[in-house]
Design a protein around this motif. Structure first.
Motif, PDB file in Angstrom:
ATOM      1  N   PHE A 155       4.381  -2.429   3.721  1.00 17.99           N
ATOM      2  CA  PHE A 155       5.104  -3.695   3.868  1.00 17.99           C
ATOM      3  C   PHE A 155       5.121  -4.475   2.549  1.00 17.99           C
ATOM      4  O   PHE A 155       4.088  -4.699   1.924  1.00 17.99           O
ATOM      5  CB  PHE A 155       4.480  -4.543   4.969  1.00 17.99           C
ATOM      6  N   SER A 156       6.325  -4.884   2.167  1.00 15.12           N
ATOM      7  CA  SER A 156       6.528  -5.607   0.916  1.00 15.12           C
ATOM      8  C   SER A 156       6.426  -7.116   1.139  1.00 15.12           C
ATOM      9  O   SER A 156       6.273  -7.592   2.273  1.00 15.12           O
ATOM     10  CB  SER A 156       7.903  -5.273   0.345  1.00 15.12           C
ATOM     11  N   LYS A 157       6.569  -7.867   0.009  1.00 14.52           N
ATOM     12  CA  LYS A 157       6.589  -9.324   0.112  1.00 14.52           C
ATOM     13  C   LYS A 157       7.788  -9.776   0.948  1.00 14.52           C
ATOM     14  O   LYS A 157       7.683 -10.719   1.739  1.00 14.52           O
ATOM     15  CB  LYS A 157       6.704  -9.932  -1.299  1.00 14.52           C
ATOM     16  N   THR A 172       9.200 -14.076  18.857  1.00 14.20           N
ATOM     17  CA  THR A 172       7.872 -13.471  18.880  1.00 14.20           C
ATOM     18  C   THR A 172       7.643 -12.741  17.561  1.00 14.20           C
ATOM     19  O   THR A 172       8.519 -11.992  17.086  1.00 14.20           O
ATOM     20  CB  THR A 172       7.751 -12.479  20.042  1.00 14.20           C
ATOM     21  N   ILE A 173       6.470 -12.934  16.965  1.00 17.68           N
ATOM     22  CA  ILE A 173       6.148 -12.336  15.659  1.00 17.68           C
ATOM     23  C   ILE A 173       4.746 -11.771  15.694  1.00 17.68           C
ATOM     24  O   ILE A 173       3.948 -12.072  16.596  1.00 17.68           O
ATOM     25  CB  ILE A 173       6.274 -13.376  14.521  1.00 17.68           C
ATOM     26  N   ALA A 174       4.431 -10.938  14.722  1.00 21.52           N
ATOM     27  CA  ALA A 174       3.086 -10.389  14.558  1.00 21.52           C
ATOM     28  C   ALA A 174       2.775 -10.316  13.074  1.00 21.52           C
ATOM     29  O   ALA A 174       3.684 -10.155  12.245  1.00 21.52           O
ATOM     30  CB  ALA A 174       2.992  -9.002  15.196  1.00 21.52           C
ATOM     31  N   ALA A 175       1.510 -10.437  12.749  1.00 22.38           N
ATOM     32  CA  ALA A 175       1.082 -10.470  11.342  1.00 22.38           C
ATOM     33  C   ALA A 175       1.497  -9.201  10.606  1.00 22.38           C
ATOM     34  O   ALA A 175       1.411  -8.093  11.149  1.00 22.38           O
ATOM     35  CB  ALA A 175      -0.421 -10.656  11.269  1.00 22.38           C
ATOM     36  N   MET A 176       1.902  -9.387   9.322  1.00 21.67           N
ATOM     37  CA  MET A 176       2.354  -8.272   8.501  1.00 21.67           C
ATOM     38  C   MET A 176       2.000  -8.592   7.036  1.00 21.67           C
ATOM     39  O   MET A 176       2.878  -8.943   6.239  1.00 21.67           O
ATOM     40  CB  MET A 176       3.865  -8.072   8.673  1.00 21.67           C
ATOM     41  N   PRO A 177       0.727  -8.507   6.679  1.00 22.24           N
ATOM     42  CA  PRO A 177       0.306  -8.880   5.314  1.00 22.24           C
ATOM     43  C   PRO A 177       0.993  -8.024   4.242  1.00 22.24           C
ATOM     44  O   PRO A 177       1.212  -6.820   4.433  1.00 22.24           O
ATOM     45  CB  PRO A 177      -1.200  -8.639   5.322  1.00 22.24           C
ATOM     46  N   THR A 178       1.325  -8.651   3.113  1.00 19.24           N
ATOM     47  CA  THR A 178       1.954  -7.947   1.999  1.00 19.24           C
ATOM     48  C   THR A 178       1.044  -6.845   1.490  1.00 19.24           C
ATOM     49  O   THR A 178      -0.158  -7.033   1.315  1.00 19.24           O
ATOM     50  CB  THR A 178       2.248  -8.933   0.850  1.00 19.24           C
ATOM     51  N   PRO A 274      -5.072  -2.829  13.537  1.00 18.06           N
ATOM     52  CA  PRO A 274      -5.364  -3.596  12.313  1.00 18.06           C
ATOM     53  C   PRO A 274      -4.082  -4.266  11.809  1.00 18.06           C
ATOM     54  O   PRO A 274      -3.016  -3.660  11.800  1.00 18.06           O
ATOM     55  CB  PRO A 274      -5.841  -2.524  11.332  1.00 18.06           C
ATOM     56  N   GLY A 275      -4.176  -5.514  11.430  1.00 18.49           N
ATOM     57  CA  GLY A 275      -2.997  -6.254  10.979  1.00 18.49           C
ATOM     58  C   GLY A 275      -2.480  -7.142  12.078  1.00 18.49           C
ATOM     59  O   GLY A 275      -2.812  -8.338  12.140  1.00 18.49           O
ATOM     60  N   PRO A 276      -1.699  -6.605  13.036  1.00 21.58           N
ATOM     61  CA  PRO A 276      -1.189  -7.471  14.104  1.00 21.58           C
ATOM     62  C   PRO A 276      -2.260  -7.898  15.099  1.00 21.58           C
ATOM     63  O   PRO A 276      -2.100  -8.888  15.810  1.00 21.58           O
ATOM     64  CB  PRO A 276      -0.110  -6.609  14.762  1.00 21.58           C
TER      65      PRO A 276
END
Length: 448
Positions: A155-157, A172-178, A274-276
């Motif tokens: 996952f990019s910026k 609805t969203i879920a975490a997606m760290p760069t 992990p992440g979401p």
């Protein structure tokens, strides 16, 4: 004049004594249909008796001669056919239903589109769009099975920025760290289980370079599958121009159910990655009434939609059900509609009691006196659909001497492709005739 009462067993040993006996009080006097036949029968009997007298063998013949058949009377038992099935399709919005595995009951069209309700024009499908997004992506990057992680996505910026973009839209969203990575399988799970819209766009851009590239791929996929009533302009379903018809959605549901990755993900009630992090499926009906998936969606009041699959075990049948509901008022009303559809479908099949053990269907009567009932041997149920007519066939055996439990026939009930059978048996034994009856009824014995 000899006495009219027959002597005790064993004392009548000569034909002269027999002929000297007055049989006017005998227990059975056969009835003959006409004077001519009576005379003919009498002459025949006299001739035979005289012949036997001459040879001294009348008693032996009378005691061993074949007996006349008992009379067997019967009727086919009546059966009450159940009333017609009433499938409880929604009265609000629009819907379509397909039922596989029951064509012999419901008709060959049942595994296509069996029933519909409401207007069948294209309506917003909301987040059900994400099922199409998954199918289009997996056509380009197929996974071998439900356990195949597939290629890795970084996952990019720009992907990370989608979190904020969809947040302000109320999606609805879920975490997606760069810079984080995730398998395609897990990214699809995050898109489908909690319905994360930022993951839907990120996956589409990863697979096709841009939303425009995804849109072109989706159009080609829809055309290839003959889904002319469906339009996809972006991967999430937040755009009301993403529309479909109930019948097209049922077809999409079947394609998704046949894909091992999508069907397994859609049947997962919760997941932590992990992440979401922890995620809960938006489909609260998983496992209820056999529901196995697939996807919910809504854009507000009057746009609630549900694409569902279910496996129903009814009797010996396994039904694969796919249904679509669009234009529902609320999530609760749409869920209730789906459950009513499935419940009414299940109740349309019946185990009908067609016969009870001991139920009388006939009578056996012996020429020498005495009778017994013919009854059904077992309790019998027949599996039927709706008001399918039930027919009854009776096959009876030739009547002879009968003992309790002897099989004298067979009953067969038929409804559609199913039939049930049981034996007809004698309720009680028929006693054989006495020696006296044999010795005093040569006409009945000669009739054999």
């Amino acid at each position: 004049m000899m006495p009219s009462t027959p002597p005790p067993d064993g004392e009548l040993t000569t034909i002269a004594e027999l002929l000297a006996t007055d049989d006017t009080d005998a227990p059975f006097v056969p009835t003959r249909p006409s004077r001519g036949l009576r005379i003919a029968g009498l002459v025949t009997a006299i001739v035979l008796v005289l012949a036997l007298v001459a040879s001294g063998g009348y008693v032996a013949w009378a005691l061993t001669a074949p007996l006349p058949d008992p009379t067997l009377e019967w009727h086919a038992p009546s059966v009450e056919t159940p009333g017609p099935a009433q499938i409880d399709m929604p009265s609000f919005g629009a819907s379509a239903l397909s039922v596989g595995g029951a064509d012999v009951y419901l008709g060959e069209s049942a595994s296509g589109i069996w029933l519909t309700s409401g207007a069948q024009d294209a309506q917003p499908m909301a987040s059900i769009s994400k099922i199409i997004t998954a199918l289009v992506v997996l056509e380009k990057y197929p996974l071998a099975d439900a356990s195949d992680p597939g290629p890795t996505i970084t996952f990019s910026k720009a992907d990370h920025d989608l979190y904020d973009q969809y947040y302000v839209r109320g999606a609805t969203i879920a975490a997606m760290p760069t810079g984080t990575t995730m398998s395609l399988h897990d990214a699809l799970a995050t898109m489908l289980i909690p319905s994360a819209s930022n993951y839907a766009e990120a996956i589409a851009r990863w697979a096709f370079g841009s939303v425009a590239g995804f849109r072109s791929a989706a159009r080609a996929w829809l055309d290839a599958h003959g889904l002319s009533g469906t339009t996809v302009v972006e991967p999430t379903g937040l755009d009301a121009r993403n529309v479909s018809t109930p019948a097209d959605l049922v077809a999409v549901g079947k394609l998704a159910a046949a894909d091992p990755t999508i069907s397994a993900i859609a049947a997962t009630s919760s997941l932590t990655l992990p992440g979401p992090g922890a995620m809960q499926n938006t489909n609260a009906l998983l496992g209820v009434e056999g529901i196995t998936g697939l996807k919910t969606g809504n854009l507000g009041y009057g746009t609630y939609a549900f694409l569902f699959t279910a496996g129903l075990d009814v009797g010996a049948l396994h039904l694969d059900v796919a249904g679509a509901i669009q234009g529902g008022a609320t999530r609760e009303s749409v869920n209730a509609d789906a459950l009513r559809i499935l419940d009414s479908l299940r109740r349309g099949f019946h185990d009908v009691r067609v016969g009870d053990a001991g139920q009388k269907v006939g009578t056996v009567t012996a020429p020498w006196g005495g009778s017994t009932d013919v009854v059904i041997a077992d309790d019998v149920d027949l599996f039927t659909w709706s008001d399918t007519p039930i027919t009854v066939e009776v096959i009876m055996a030739d009547a002879r001497e009968f003992a309790r439990g002897d099989v004298v026939g067979e009953l067969t009930w038929t409804a559609g492709p199913h039939e049930a059978r049981t034996n007809l048996i004698v309720a009680e034994s028929l006693d054989p005739p006495t020696e006296w009856w044999r010795l005093t009824h040569p006409g009945e014995l000669l009739a054999q």
